[in-house]
Design a protein around this motif. Structure first.
Motif, PDB file in Angstrom:
ATOM      1  N   SER A   1      61.755 100.578  28.233  1.00 16.10           N
ATOM      2  CA  SER A   1      62.155 101.937  28.611  1.00 16.10           C
ATOM      3  C   SER A   1      61.339 102.442  29.800  1.00 16.10           C
ATOM      4  O   SER A   1      61.879 103.060  30.729  1.00 16.10           O
ATOM      5  N   LEU A   2      60.030 102.170  29.788  1.00 21.83           N
ATOM      6  CA  LEU A   2      59.179 102.578  30.907  1.00 21.83           C
ATOM      7  C   LEU A   2      59.574 101.827  32.179  1.00 21.83           C
ATOM      8  O   LEU A   2      59.535 102.391  33.275  1.00 21.83           O
ATOM      9  N   ALA A   3      59.965 100.558  32.032  1.00 24.11           N
ATOM     10  CA  ALA A   3      60.424  99.787  33.187  1.00 24.11           C
ATOM     11  C   ALA A   3      61.653 100.438  33.806  1.00 24.11           C
ATOM     12  O   ALA A   3      61.780 100.528  35.033  1.00 24.11           O
ATOM     13  N   GLN A   4      62.555 100.916  32.959  1.00 25.57           N
ATOM     14  CA  GLN A   4      63.761 101.590  33.445  1.00 25.57           C
ATOM     15  C   GLN A   4      63.399 102.883  34.169  1.00 25.57           C
ATOM     16  O   GLN A   4      63.970 103.211  35.214  1.00 25.57           O
ATOM     17  N   ASP A   5      62.432 103.613  33.615  1.00 22.10           N
ATOM     18  CA  ASP A   5      62.018 104.885  34.219  1.00 22.10           C
ATOM     19  C   ASP A   5      61.362 104.681  35.588  1.00 22.10           C
ATOM     20  O   ASP A   5      61.467 105.552  36.468  1.00 22.10           O
ATOM     21  N   LEU A   6      60.681 103.563  35.778  1.00 24.44           N
ATOM     22  CA  LEU A   6      59.992 103.322  37.046  1.00 24.44           C
ATOM     23  C   LEU A   6      60.986 103.197  38.205  1.00 24.44           C
ATOM     24  O   LEU A   6      60.734 103.690  39.293  1.00 24.44           O
ATOM     25  N   GLY A   7      62.118 102.531  37.954  1.00 31.31           N
ATOM     26  CA  GLY A   7      63.152 102.407  38.991  1.00 31.31           C
ATOM     27  C   GLY A   7      62.618 101.712  40.230  1.00 31.31           C
ATOM     28  O   GLY A   7      61.886 100.729  40.143  1.00 31.31           O
ATOM     29  N   GLY A   8      62.969 102.245  41.395  1.00 28.38           N
ATOM     30  CA  GLY A   8      62.496 101.683  42.660  1.00 28.38           C
ATOM     31  C   GLY A   8      63.486 100.732  43.300  1.00 28.38           C
ATOM     32  O   GLY A   8      64.310 100.112  42.633  1.00 28.38           O
ATOM     33  N   GLU A   9      63.414 100.645  44.622  1.00 27.31           N
ATOM     34  CA  GLU A   9      64.269  99.720  45.368  1.00 27.31           C
ATOM     35  C   GLU A   9      63.842  98.283  45.098  1.00 27.31           C
ATOM     36  O   GLU A   9      62.649  98.019  44.917  1.00 27.31           O
ATOM     37  N   PRO A  10      64.797  97.335  45.051  1.00 30.12           N
ATOM     38  CA  PRO A  10      64.442  95.933  44.817  1.00 30.12           C
ATOM     39  C   PRO A  10      63.372  95.459  45.793  1.00 30.12           C
ATOM     40  O   PRO A  10      63.467  95.687  47.001  1.00 30.12           O
ATOM     41  N   GLY A  11      62.324  94.837  45.264  1.00 31.32           N
ATOM     42  CA  GLY A  11      61.235  94.342  46.099  1.00 31.32           C
ATOM     43  C   GLY A  11      60.107  95.331  46.303  1.00 31.32           C
ATOM     44  O   GLY A  11      59.048  94.953  46.799  1.00 31.32           O
ATOM     45  N   SER A  12      60.318  96.602  45.917  1.00 33.47           N
ATOM     46  CA  SER A  12      59.259  97.606  46.067  1.00 33.47           C
ATOM     47  C   SER A  12      58.221  97.447  44.964  1.00 33.47           C
ATOM     48  O   SER A  12      58.437  96.756  43.965  1.00 33.47           O
ATOM     49  N   ASP A  13      57.073  98.130  45.152  1.00 36.97           N
ATOM     50  CA  ASP A  13      56.023  98.075  44.132  1.00 36.97           C
ATOM     51  C   ASP A  13      56.543  98.576  42.785  1.00 36.97           C
ATOM     52  O   ASP A  13      56.281  97.971  41.743  1.00 36.97           O
ATOM     53  N   ARG A  14      57.272  99.690  42.806  1.00 31.84           N
ATOM     54  CA  ARG A  14      57.768 100.260  41.552  1.00 31.84           C
ATOM     55  C   ARG A  14      58.718  99.303  40.852  1.00 31.84           C
ATOM     56  O   ARG A  14      58.661  99.127  39.631  1.00 31.84           O
ATOM     57  N   ALA A  15      59.589  98.660  41.625  1.00 31.57           N
ATOM     58  CA  ALA A  15      60.527  97.705  41.032  1.00 31.57           C
ATOM     59  C   ALA A  15      59.781  96.504  40.460  1.00 31.57           C
ATOM     60  O   ALA A  15      60.122  96.007  39.369  1.00 31.57           O
ATOM     61  N   GLU A  16      58.755  96.040  41.167  1.00 35.07           N
ATOM     62  CA  GLU A  16      57.964  94.908  40.670  1.00 35.07           C
ATOM     63  C   GLU A  16      57.217  95.275  39.390  1.00 35.07           C
ATOM     64  O   GLU A  16      57.111  94.476  38.462  1.00 35.07           O
ATOM     65  N   HIS A  17      56.700  96.497  39.354  1.00 29.36           N
ATOM     66  CA  HIS A  17      56.012  96.941  38.137  1.00 29.36           C
ATOM     67  C   HIS A  17      56.982  96.994  36.957  1.00 29.36           C
ATOM     68  O   HIS A  17      56.649  96.607  35.836  1.00 29.36           O
ATOM     69  N   GLY A  18      58.190  97.483  37.206  1.00 29.80           N
ATOM     70  CA  GLY A  18      59.197  97.511  36.156  1.00 29.80           C
ATOM     71  C   GLY A  18      59.578  96.106  35.710  1.00 29.80           C
ATOM     72  O   GLY A  18      59.719  95.829  34.518  1.00 29.80           O
ATOM     73  N   ASP A  19      59.733  95.197  36.673  1.00 33.82           N
ATOM     74  CA  ASP A  19      60.061  93.810  36.340  1.00 33.82           C
ATOM     75  C   ASP A  19      58.937  93.168  35.523  1.00 33.82           C
ATOM     76  O   ASP A  19      59.196  92.354  34.627  1.00 33.82           O
ATOM     77  N   LEU A  20      57.681  93.537  35.831  1.00 35.29           N
ATOM     78  CA  LEU A  20      56.561  92.974  35.072  1.00 35.29           C
ATOM     79  C   LEU A  20      56.597  93.455  33.623  1.00 35.29           C
ATOM     80  O   LEU A  20      56.369  92.668  32.691  1.00 35.29           O
ATOM     81  N   LEU A  21      56.897  94.740  33.412  1.00 35.25           N
ATOM     82  CA  LEU A  21      57.002  95.247  32.050  1.00 35.25           C
ATOM     83  C   LEU A  21      58.109  94.538  31.282  1.00 35.25           C
ATOM     84  O   LEU A  21      57.953  94.188  30.106  1.00 35.25           O
ATOM     85  N   ARG A  22      59.252  94.319  31.953  1.00 36.33           N
ATOM     86  CA  ARG A  22      60.350  93.590  31.303  1.00 36.33           C
ATOM     87  C   ARG A  22      59.946  92.147  31.010  1.00 36.33           C
ATOM     88  O   ARG A  22      60.292  91.591  29.969  1.00 36.33           O
ATOM     89  N   TRP A  23      59.191  91.540  31.932  1.00 39.92           N
ATOM     90  CA  TRP A  23      58.712  90.169  31.750  1.00 39.92           C
ATOM     91  C   TRP A  23      57.767  90.094  30.554  1.00 39.92           C
ATOM     92  O   TRP A  23      57.842  89.159  29.749  1.00 39.92           O
ATOM     93  N   LEU A  24      56.897  91.081  30.418  1.00 36.28           N
ATOM     94  CA  LEU A  24      55.987  91.117  29.270  1.00 36.28           C
ATOM     95  C   LEU A  24      56.771  91.202  27.964  1.00 36.28           C
ATOM     96  O   LEU A  24      56.452  90.517  26.980  1.00 36.28           O
ATOM     97  N   ALA A  25      57.800  92.052  27.960  1.00 35.68           N
ATOM     98  CA  ALA A  25      58.591  92.251  26.740  1.00 35.68           C
ATOM     99  C   ALA A  25      59.471  91.057  26.415  1.00 35.68           C
ATOM    100  O   ALA A  25      59.999  90.952  25.303  1.00 35.68           O
TER     101      ALA A  25
END
Length: 272
Positions: free
Chosen positions: A119-143
């Motif tokens: 859910s937090l990954a979804q909230d972070l959003g961000g353009e693909p390749g941006s820091d925010r998008a990478e942070h969201g992808d990392l949270l999804r990767w952890l889960a």
């Protein structure tokens, strides 16, 4: 001379690893460990009404999954040499109960903690390749099986006469952070350096090591994953007002994953 430990508990993951880790912490030689999974019936008071057999035993016809009025339990029998740290039997029993309580709440809340990370990954959003998008992808990767979630809690940053501090949001805890420890609900003061970093909105995701060891699965120092909570006011409309904190352990899959497949790390690799 020695001790005998007998444990009867609902079957769940990480039991044997967590129990043996705690016994090793007390430097107790494990001479024998027996761990059958038994299918049993109990009444509403918990009193044992019958043992049907060992789970998955073809000869007894006990299937792998319980039916309506049956429970799968772990029965753990351990024979020990005397603990070298001279812990008493009562102290060892109390330590094992604490470990088993941590295992239970971590297992019960694991799905909710993973869902919170997604859910937090979804909230972070961000353009693909941006820091925010990478942070969201990392949270999804952890889960996605790369992080063993053991605890979660939300915190607010509050200002006191001594400086900035963190205060847990009541009712937000999950897993090993589900229940507040006595005397720890007050504001936890941060040093100037830590407070400065905690209130910097540019670094939205913080990865670190906690200063305490896990009681679940293995006795490694807990891994700390924090997502900063932003408020509406401040420069550029962003001000850090708290954090969403996860505690857990990276799994074997995370440790063996190619760096090029791990969000955030793959960007650092490309930059290098």
């Amino acid at each position: 001379s020695g001790l005998v430990v007998d444990i009867v508990i609902d079957d769940m993951p990480y039991l044997v690893d967590s129990v043996t880790t705690e016994l090793n912490r007390h430097e107790a030689e494990i001479r024998l460990l027996v761990h059958p999974l038994l299918r049993v019936r109990r009444d509403v008071t918990g009193a044992l009404r019958g043992i049907l057999g060992v789970c998955g035993d073809v000869s007894t016809g006990i299937p792998g999954e319980p039916v309506a009025d049956e429970i799968t339990e772990s029965w753990i029998h351990v024979e020990l040499g005397p603990p070298r740290d001279n812990v008493t039997a009562d102290q060892l029993a109390a330590a094992l109960r604490h470990v088993l309580d941590d295992v239970r709440v971590a297992v019960e809340d694991q799905a909710r903690m993973g869902a919170m990370a997604s859910s937090l990954a979804q909230d972070l959003g961000g353009e693909p390749g941006s820091d925010r998008a990478e942070h969201g992808d990392l949270l999804r990767w952890l889960a996605d099986g790369n992080f063993l979630f053991l605890g979660y809690r939300e915190y607010d940053i509050v200002q006191t006469a001594d400086g900035a501090g963190l205060r847990a949001v009541p009712g937000s805890g999950l897993g090993i952070l589900r229940h507040a420890q006595p005397g720890k609900e007050s504001v936890r003061k941060m040093s100037t350096q830590v407070a400065r970093r905690a209130q910097d909105p540019a670094e939205r995701l913080v990865l670190a090591k906690a200063n305490s060891r896990s009681t679940v699965y293995r006795a490694s120092y807990l891994d700390y994953v924090s997502v900063k909570k932003l408020g509406p006011d401040g420069p550029a409309g962003q001000r850090v007002i708290g954090e969403y904190r996860f505690l857990g352990l990276y799994t074997h899959a995370a440790h063996t994953a190619p760096i090029a497949d791990v969000p955030v790390l793959r960007r650092k690799l490309a930059q290098v």
